[in-house]
Design an enzyme around this catalytic site. Structure first.
Site, mmCIF file in Angstrom:
data_model
loop_
_atom_site.group_PDB
_atom_site.id
_atom_site.type_symbol
_atom_site.label_atom_id
_atom_site.label_comp_id
_atom_site.label_asym_id
_atom_site.label_seq_id
_atom_site.Cartn_x
_atom_site.Cartn_y
_atom_site.Cartn_z
ATOM 1 N N LYS A 1 -2.335 5.821 -4.405
ATOM 2 C CA LYS A 1 -3.423 6.786 -4.142
ATOM 3 C C LYS A 1 -3.134 8.144 -4.776
ATOM 4 O O LYS A 1 -1.978 8.560 -4.870
ATOM 5 C CB LYS A 1 -3.605 6.975 -2.627
ATOM 6 C CG LYS A 1 -3.624 5.683 -1.843
ATOM 7 C CD LYS A 1 -3.948 5.887 -0.373
ATOM 8 C CE LYS A 1 -3.657 4.639 0.431
ATOM 9 N NZ LYS A 1 -2.270 4.521 0.876
ATOM 10 N N ASP B 1 0.839 -1.197 0.000
ATOM 11 C CA ASP B 1 0.000 0.000 0.000
ATOM 12 C C ASP B 1 0.874 1.247 0.000
ATOM 13 O O ASP B 1 1.512 1.573 0.990
ATOM 14 C CB ASP B 1 -0.881 0.000 1.262
ATOM 15 C CG ASP B 1 -1.765 1.223 1.321
ATOM 16 O OD1 ASP B 1 -2.774 1.244 0.596
ATOM 17 O OD2 ASP B 1 -1.438 2.176 2.065
ATOM 18 N N TYR C 1 3.272 9.505 -0.280
ATOM 19 C CA TYR C 1 4.285 8.861 0.571
ATOM 20 C C TYR C 1 5.703 8.987 -0.001
ATOM 21 O O TYR C 1 6.677 8.749 0.697
ATOM 22 C CB TYR C 1 3.998 7.364 0.774
ATOM 23 C CG TYR C 1 2.682 7.029 1.430
ATOM 24 C CD1 TYR C 1 1.942 7.975 2.127
ATOM 25 C CD2 TYR C 1 2.174 5.725 1.357
ATOM 26 C CE1 TYR C 1 0.730 7.650 2.712
ATOM 27 C CE2 TYR C 1 0.967 5.398 1.940
ATOM 28 C CZ TYR C 1 0.243 6.360 2.606
ATOM 29 O OH TYR C 1 -0.955 6.020 3.176
HETATM 30 N N1 LIG Z 1 -5.247 5.962 3.682
HETATM 31 C C1 LIG Z 1 -4.743 6.705 4.630
HETATM 32 O O1 LIG Z 1 -5.121 7.878 4.819
HETATM 33 C C2 LIG Z 1 -3.685 6.114 5.543
HETATM 34 C C3 LIG Z 1 -3.364 6.774 6.737
HETATM 35 C C4 LIG Z 1 -2.399 6.191 7.557
HETATM 36 C C5 LIG Z 1 -1.776 5.006 7.187
HETATM 37 N N2 LIG Z 1 -2.105 4.399 6.001
HETATM 38 C C6 LIG Z 1 -1.436 3.147 5.560
HETATM 39 O O2 LIG Z 1 -1.376 2.249 6.639
HETATM 40 C C7 LIG Z 1 -0.021 1.876 6.891
HETATM 41 C C8 LIG Z 1 0.176 1.588 8.348
HETATM 42 O O3 LIG Z 1 -0.185 2.703 9.132
HETATM 43 P P1 LIG Z 1 0.657 3.241 10.374
HETATM 44 O O4 LIG Z 1 2.101 3.031 10.148
HETATM 45 O O5 LIG Z 1 0.169 4.595 10.641
HETATM 46 O O6 LIG Z 1 0.146 2.353 11.591
HETATM 47 P P2 LIG Z 1 0.401 0.857 12.147
HETATM 48 O O7 LIG Z 1 0.601 -0.110 11.058
HETATM 49 O O8 LIG Z 1 -0.704 0.619 13.106
HETATM 50 O O9 LIG Z 1 1.717 1.008 12.999
HETATM 51 C C9 LIG Z 1 3.002 0.885 12.475
HETATM 52 C C10 LIG Z 1 3.980 0.809 13.631
HETATM 53 O O10 LIG Z 1 3.765 -0.417 14.341
HETATM 54 C C11 LIG Z 1 5.011 -1.063 14.606
HETATM 55 N N3 LIG Z 1 4.761 -2.516 14.479
HETATM 56 C C12 LIG Z 1 4.489 -3.197 13.343
HETATM 57 N N4 LIG Z 1 4.306 -4.501 13.593
HETATM 58 C C13 LIG Z 1 4.469 -4.663 14.932
HETATM 59 C C14 LIG Z 1 4.397 -5.789 15.790
HETATM 60 N N5 LIG Z 1 4.129 -7.013 15.325
HETATM 61 N N6 LIG Z 1 4.611 -5.600 17.118
HETATM 62 C C15 LIG Z 1 4.889 -4.354 17.596
HETATM 63 N N7 LIG Z 1 4.979 -3.238 16.830
HETATM 64 C C16 LIG Z 1 4.758 -3.392 15.497
HETATM 65 C C17 LIG Z 1 5.948 -0.571 13.523
HETATM 66 O O11 LIG Z 1 7.283 -0.509 14.002
HETATM 67 P P3 LIG Z 1 8.464 -1.376 13.274
HETATM 68 O O12 LIG Z 1 8.562 -0.882 11.857
HETATM 69 O O13 LIG Z 1 9.640 -1.029 14.096
HETATM 70 O O14 LIG Z 1 8.043 -2.810 13.366
HETATM 71 C C18 LIG Z 1 5.433 0.835 13.230
HETATM 72 O O15 LIG Z 1 6.044 1.790 14.082
HETATM 73 C C19 LIG Z 1 0.803 3.032 6.314
HETATM 74 O O16 LIG Z 1 2.118 2.645 5.993
HETATM 75 C C20 LIG Z 1 -0.005 3.372 5.090
HETATM 76 O O17 LIG Z 1 0.316 2.474 4.051
HETATM 77 C C21 LIG Z 1 -3.060 4.930 5.197
#
Ligand SMILES: NC(=O)c1ccc[n+]([C@@H]2O[C@H](COP(=O)([O-])OP(=O)(O)OC[C@H]3O[C@@H](n4cnc5c(N)ncnc54)[C@H](OP(=O)(O)O)[C@@H]3O)[C@@H](O)[C@H]2O)c1
Length: 328
Positions: A85, A51, A56
């Site tokens: 997107k 994604d 990004y």
């Molecule tokens: N459409 C939109 O408006 C929108 C908005 C926000 C996000 N997104 C998409 O969603 C994706 C994810 O969102 P996000 O990064 O905000 O939130 P998230 O996936 O909830 O959180 C990511 C964080 O969680 C940690 N993590 C991952 N797996 C883990 C595990 N098994 N145990 C403990 N910690 C863990 C990662 O650290 P490490 O890397 O150190 O593991 C990272 O800091 C984005 O990359 C993007 O593609 C879309």
């Protein structure tokens, strides 16, 4: 390599299969070299859905790796699924096709599998807010014609630039606006979803319309949720207890919770062992008692849409015009 397309996918209204776990490519903290390395590692581990977004800025790094991987023949184009997107700076009918062509050129592929309107908003270039609590100056908003933009996304399908189209951060009101006169119903609505933020009304509306939901921030963005909740999803004692009961990690329980709701997840990790762990969430379920306990967890939302609201220049005067109530 594992093929996630068969039993770990959601079927879109186009008939295509979309792997239910997508790796987030937003890469806020990584250098370009680190992005390439973790993308390559993810392909090796077995991720087949990625994604990204024009906003990004990771498409060019992904493109380098994709070209390499496709040329080497280790993986074929039809074996992976790419979502990208349209940036909020380009939510205008004239910008849609050029924008997608630019994303394809960055990604070095002929088509994407899914193209989404990132936000139901249009802002001036260079005014992209950073951080969930950021504000947008009133003069940053530009007039928005979502119906006109959607027609151009439909055209992208006609042109073979994308296999499916959809939206992100759309509440049910706005889904009604674009579907009223649409030739193509969105295949996906990507919205915030984690055990602190279930959106039952929106899930219901999407189900009735045949739109699949992909939940982003599926772990509640552990390092950045302190402002929004006193207990991060990943530290929840309720999830810890359930994780112990099933012999899983807390993250796996949180991801399984989304899948049990029929929702796919976008989850971000650049750490190989956590990437592997996050993909290993199939072949078991949470039980009714687990779901009841999770329903008592404190509610919070990282993106509540407030930044998109003002009384003069924004198309939205109130939260309800963009989003559904998320706490019921
Ligand atoms: N459409 C939109 O408006 C929108 C908005 C926000 C996000 N997104 C998409 O969603 C994706 C994810 O969102 P996000 O990064 O905000 O939130 P998230 O996936 O909830 O959180 C990511 C964080 O969680 C940690 N993590 C991952 N797996 C883990 C595990 N098994 N145990 C403990 N910690 C863990 C990662 O650290 P490490 O890397 O150190 O593991 C990272 O800091 C984005 O990359 C993007 O593609 C879309």
């Amino acid at each position: 390599m594992t093929n996630l397309f068969e039993d770990q996918s959601l079927k879109l209204n186009t008939g295509a299969l979309m792997p239910a776990i997508a790796l987030g490519m937003s890469a806020r903290e990584e250098t370009p070299e680190e992005v390439k390395a973790y993308f390559r590692k993810a392909l090796e581990i077995g991720y087949r859905h990625f994604d990204t977004a024009s906003a990004y800025k990771t498409e060019p790094m992904m493109g380098e790796v994709l070209e390499d991987v496709l040329n080497s023949g280790t993986i074929k184009r039809e074996e992976f699924f790419i979502t990208t997107k349209l940036s909020p700076e380009q939510t205008h009918a004239d910008d849609v096709i050029p924008s997608l062509r630019e994303s394809l050129s960055n990604l070095r592929i002929e088509y994407v599998d899914l193209y989404l309107i990132h936000f139901p908003i249009r802002i001036k270039p260079g005014m992209k807010p950073s951080g969930a609590r950021a504000t947008i100056p009133e003069d940053a908003f530009l007039p928005l014609d979502l119906v006109g933009v959607w027609k151009e996304l439909e055209q992208c399908v006609e042109l073979g630039l994308t296999r499916a189209i959809g939206v992100s951060n759309f509440g049910s009101n706005l889904l009604g606006v674009i579907t009223a006169d649409a030739k193509i119903i969105p295949a996906v609505n990507q919205v915030e979803m984690h055990p602190g933020c279930l959106q039952p009304r929106l899930l219901d509306v999407c189900k009735q319309m045949g739109i699949k939901v992909m939940g982003f921030a599926a772990l509640g963005r552990p390092k950045h949720s302190q402002e929004f909740t006193s207990i991060a999803v990943i530290d929840s004692p309720i999830l810890k207890e359930i994780a112990e009961k099933h012999g899983k990690s807390v993250a796996q329980v949180a991801l399984r919770w989304s899948l049990d709701h029929g929702v796919g997840v976008v989850v971000k990790s650049s750490n190989p062992s956590r990437m592997a762990q996050n993909l290993n969430v199939f072949g078991w379920n949470l039980d009714e008692e687990d779901h009841k306990k999770i329903a008592t967890m404190p509610r919070f939302r990282l993106q509540d849409g407030k930044i998109w609201i003002n009384q003069t220049t924004s198309p939205y005067r109130s939260h309800q015009e963009i989003y559904d109530c998320w706490s019921d």
